[in-house]
Design a protein around this motif. Structure first.
Motif, PDB file in Angstrom:
ATOM      1  N   UNK A   1       0.819  -1.207   0.000  1.00 40.24           N
ATOM      2  CA  UNK A   1       0.000   0.000   0.000  1.00 40.24           C
ATOM      3  C   UNK A   1       0.859   1.267   0.000  1.00 40.24           C
ATOM      4  N   UNK A   2       1.962   1.248   0.701  1.00 40.32           N
ATOM      5  CA  UNK A   2       2.886   2.380   0.697  1.00 40.32           C
ATOM      6  C   UNK A   2       3.411   2.643  -0.717  1.00 40.32           C
TER       7      UNK A   2
ATOM      8  N   UNK B   1       2.078   1.709  -3.612  1.00 35.19           N
ATOM      9  CA  UNK B   1       0.991   2.145  -4.477  1.00 35.19           C
ATOM     10  C   UNK B   1       0.667   3.614  -4.254  1.00 35.19           C
ATOM     11  N   UNK B   2       0.580   4.015  -3.003  1.00 30.52           N
ATOM     12  CA  UNK B   2       0.267   5.409  -2.690  1.00 30.52           C
ATOM     13  C   UNK B   2       1.389   6.355  -3.127  1.00 30.52           C
ATOM     14  N   UNK B   3       2.637   5.943  -2.965  1.00 26.93           N
ATOM     15  CA  UNK B   3       3.761   6.776  -3.379  1.00 26.93           C
ATOM     16  C   UNK B   3       3.759   6.990  -4.887  1.00 26.93           C
ATOM     17  N   UNK B   4       3.575   5.903  -5.625  1.00 28.19           N
ATOM     18  CA  UNK B   4       3.577   6.017  -7.089  1.00 28.19           C
ATOM     19  C   UNK B   4       2.406   6.877  -7.552  1.00 28.19           C
ATOM     20  N   UNK B   5       1.267   6.719  -6.935  1.00 28.70           N
ATOM     21  CA  UNK B   5       0.105   7.532  -7.298  1.00 28.70           C
ATOM     22  C   UNK B   5       0.344   9.001  -6.963  1.00 28.70           C
ATOM     23  N   UNK B   6       0.892   9.276  -5.802  1.00 24.67           N
ATOM     24  CA  UNK B   6       1.136  10.658  -5.378  1.00 24.67           C
ATOM     25  C   UNK B   6       2.216  11.333  -6.212  1.00 24.67           C
ATOM     26  N   UNK B   7       3.093  10.550  -6.811  1.00 24.13           N
ATOM     27  CA  UNK B   7       4.145  11.136  -7.639  1.00 24.13           C
ATOM     28  C   UNK B   7       3.668  11.416  -9.058  1.00 24.13           C
ATOM     29  N   UNK B   8       2.396  11.194  -9.310  1.00 22.77           N
ATOM     30  CA  UNK B   8       1.812  11.577 -10.587  1.00 22.77           C
ATOM     31  C   UNK B   8       1.781  10.501 -11.653  1.00 22.77           C
ATOM     32  N   UNK B   9       1.991   9.272 -11.288  1.00 27.28           N
ATOM     33  CA  UNK B   9       1.972   8.174 -12.259  1.00 27.28           C
ATOM     34  C   UNK B   9       0.705   7.350 -12.074  1.00 27.28           C
ATOM     35  N   UNK B  10      -0.360   7.785 -12.714  1.00 32.26           N
ATOM     36  CA  UNK B  10      -1.661   7.164 -12.505  1.00 32.26           C
ATOM     37  C   UNK B  10      -1.737   5.741 -13.056  1.00 32.26           C
TER      38      UNK B  10
ATOM     39  N   UNK C   1       3.014  -9.489  -5.336  1.00 30.75           N
ATOM     40  CA  UNK C   1       2.573  -8.106  -5.534  1.00 30.75           C
ATOM     41  C   UNK C   1       3.422  -7.133  -4.728  1.00 30.75           C
ATOM     42  N   UNK C   2       3.870  -7.518  -3.546  1.00 21.62           N
ATOM     43  CA  UNK C   2       4.776  -6.674  -2.760  1.00 21.62           C
ATOM     44  C   UNK C   2       6.102  -6.509  -3.497  1.00 21.62           C
ATOM     45  N   UNK C   3       6.623  -7.596  -4.052  1.00 24.91           N
ATOM     46  CA  UNK C   3       7.893  -7.522  -4.777  1.00 24.91           C
ATOM     47  C   UNK C   3       7.788  -6.599  -5.994  1.00 24.91           C
ATOM     48  N   UNK C   4       6.730  -6.762  -6.770  1.00 22.84           N
ATOM     49  CA  UNK C   4       6.550  -5.923  -7.963  1.00 22.84           C
ATOM     50  C   UNK C   4       6.355  -4.464  -7.567  1.00 22.84           C
ATOM     51  N   UNK C   5       5.543  -4.226  -6.551  1.00 23.28           N
ATOM     52  CA  UNK C   5       5.278  -2.837  -6.144  1.00 23.28           C
ATOM     53  C   UNK C   5       6.526  -2.168  -5.575  1.00 23.28           C
ATOM     54  N   UNK C   6       7.369  -2.909  -4.885  1.00 21.76           N
ATOM     55  CA  UNK C   6       8.608  -2.334  -4.375  1.00 21.76           C
ATOM     56  C   UNK C   6       9.558  -1.989  -5.527  1.00 21.76           C
TER      57      UNK C   6
END
Length: 100
Positions: free
Chosen positions: A21-22, A24-33, A75-80
């Motif tokens: 979740x961290x 996902x939220x970071x990538x979203x907040x950095x402008x990469x929808x 999913x954690x590995x890919x998101x990291x």
């Protein structure tokens, strides 16, 4: 036997979900929808549904718990990986702007 369901490391993988979740939220907040949307769907859709069929076919009822664990860990590995990629891109962008 229902005790077989508890033999998988589901608790350990659920501890890692915070990183998912961290990220996902970071990538979203950095402008990469688009990457953030893919990351959001990754765990419960893209990975879990096929894993449920696969692991249930291979392991029976115990495979359902294993599918959740596998989907969580992958999913954690890919998101990291996406988190670190996005972080490096942002650092590079800041360095370029400060060098001007």
């Amino acid at each position: 036997d229902h005790r077989d369901l508890h033999s998988f490391p589901t608790r350990r993988s659920s501890d890692l979900i915070g990183l998912y979740y961290l990220s996902t939220n970071f990538v979203q907040a950095s402008g990469c929808a688009v990457p953030a949307t893919v990351m959001s769907v990754l765990r419960q859709g893209i990975l879990l549904i096929p894993f449920l069929y696969l692991f249930h076919g291979l392991m029976g009822l115990s495979g359902i718990a294993a599918a959740h664990t596998a989907a969580d860990i992958l999913s954690v590995a890919v998101s990291m990986l996406l988190l670190f990629r996005q972080y490096r891109m942002l650092v590079k962008k800041v360095e370029e702007q400060s060098g001007d």
